[in-house]
Design an enzyme around this catalytic site. Sequence first.
Site, PDB file in Angstrom:
ATOM      1  N   HIS A   1       0.839  -1.203   0.000  1.00 52.75           N
ATOM      2  CA  HIS A   1       0.000   0.000   0.000  1.00 52.75           C
ATOM      3  C   HIS A   1       0.866   1.242   0.000  1.00 52.75           C
ATOM      4  O   HIS A   1       1.979   1.237   0.535  1.00 52.75           O
ATOM      5  CB  HIS A   1      -0.947   0.013   1.212  1.00 52.75           C
TER       6      HIS A   1
ATOM      7  N   HIS B   1       0.778   5.190   1.187  1.00 52.57           N
ATOM      8  CA  HIS B   1       0.107   6.184   2.019  1.00 52.57           C
ATOM      9  C   HIS B   1       0.140   7.527   1.295  1.00 52.57           C
ATOM     10  O   HIS B   1       1.204   7.958   0.852  1.00 52.57           O
ATOM     11  CB  HIS B   1       0.854   6.380   3.350  1.00 52.57           C
TER      12      HIS B   1
HETATM   13  P1  5GP Z   1       1.828   0.162   7.298  1.00 46.13           P
HETATM   14  O1  5GP Z   1       2.300   0.279   8.699  1.00 46.13           O
HETATM   15  O2  5GP Z   1       1.681  -1.293   6.940  1.00 46.13           O
HETATM   16  O3  5GP Z   1       2.587   0.962   6.306  1.00 46.13           O
HETATM   17  O4  5GP Z   1       0.409   0.842   7.258  1.00 46.13           O
HETATM   18  C1  5GP Z   1      -0.784   0.202   7.549  1.00 46.13           C
HETATM   19  C2  5GP Z   1      -1.821   1.281   7.630  1.00 46.13           C
HETATM   20  O5  5GP Z   1      -3.075   0.666   7.641  1.00 46.13           O
HETATM   21  C3  5GP Z   1      -1.729   2.125   8.915  1.00 46.13           C
HETATM   22  O6  5GP Z   1      -1.615   3.489   8.558  1.00 46.13           O
HETATM   23  C4  5GP Z   1      -3.021   1.826   9.651  1.00 46.13           C
HETATM   24  O7  5GP Z   1      -3.542   2.966  10.276  1.00 46.13           O
HETATM   25  C5  5GP Z   1      -3.918   1.318   8.551  1.00 46.13           C
HETATM   26  N1  5GP Z   1      -4.880   0.322   8.949  1.00 46.13           N
HETATM   27  C6  5GP Z   1      -4.700  -0.724   9.799  1.00 46.13           C
HETATM   28  N2  5GP Z   1      -5.808  -1.477   9.865  1.00 46.13           N
HETATM   29  C7  5GP Z   1      -6.709  -0.912   9.032  1.00 46.13           C
HETATM   30  C8  5GP Z   1      -8.052  -1.251   8.666  1.00 46.13           C
HETATM   31  O8  5GP Z   1      -8.639  -2.223   9.113  1.00 46.13           O
HETATM   32  N3  5GP Z   1      -8.657  -0.423   7.775  1.00 46.13           N
HETATM   33  C9  5GP Z   1      -8.039   0.685   7.253  1.00 46.13           C
HETATM   34  N4  5GP Z   1      -8.724   1.416   6.400  1.00 46.13           N
HETATM   35  N5  5GP Z   1      -6.791   1.026   7.578  1.00 46.13           N
HETATM   36  C10 5GP Z   1      -6.125   0.235   8.451  1.00 46.13           C
END
Ligand code: 5GP
Length: 141
Positions: free
Chosen positions: A102, A104
């Site tokens: 993903h 951001h």
């Molecule tokens: P990472 O740390 O993997 O780069 O980012 C994961 C992102 O997913 C975080 O910013 C977190 O807030 C978001 N996130 C975690 N669980 C969920 C969810 O169930 N739904 C959504 N929409 N975002 C999520």
Amino acid sequence: MAYDPNNIFARIVRGELPCHRVYEDADTLVFMDLMPQSPGHTLVIPKIAGENLLDTPPDSIAAAMCVTQRVARAVKKAFDAKGIVITQFNGAAAGQTVFHLHFHVIPVYTLGGLGLHARSMADAAVLAEQAEKVRQALTAE
Ligand code: 5GP
């Protein structure tokens, strides 16, 4: 680590879990981050299975990046942001917490004003409103 087909984002892609959807096409899905680092924090994900940038097919990454550019423009306009930060983490050691690729899209309003990563849950009604604002900005492009 093998890709877990039951990670949260894979389940969102399959419609098994809800999200505040902003945009969708054959390859890419866009929705609001549940724990935003700033108001308007949006996520862009390829639909195809892949943990991160290192193992996802290049065509899917290219499609997601094109959508990321459009979403970044729309988020900037919708929230009148001063700037946009794009982040993407590869592996737990790098800060990745959901193991489906993903990007951001994080609006910035003041220098150094971003909240902490994945810390506080946003209000569902606020996220729904924000998703609508980004949708409108995307269609007005
Ligand atoms: P990472 O740390 O993997 O780069 O980012 C994961 C992102 O997913 C975080 O910013 C977190 O807030 C978001 N996130 C975690 N669980 C969920 C969810 O169930 N739904 C959504 N929409 N975002 C999520």
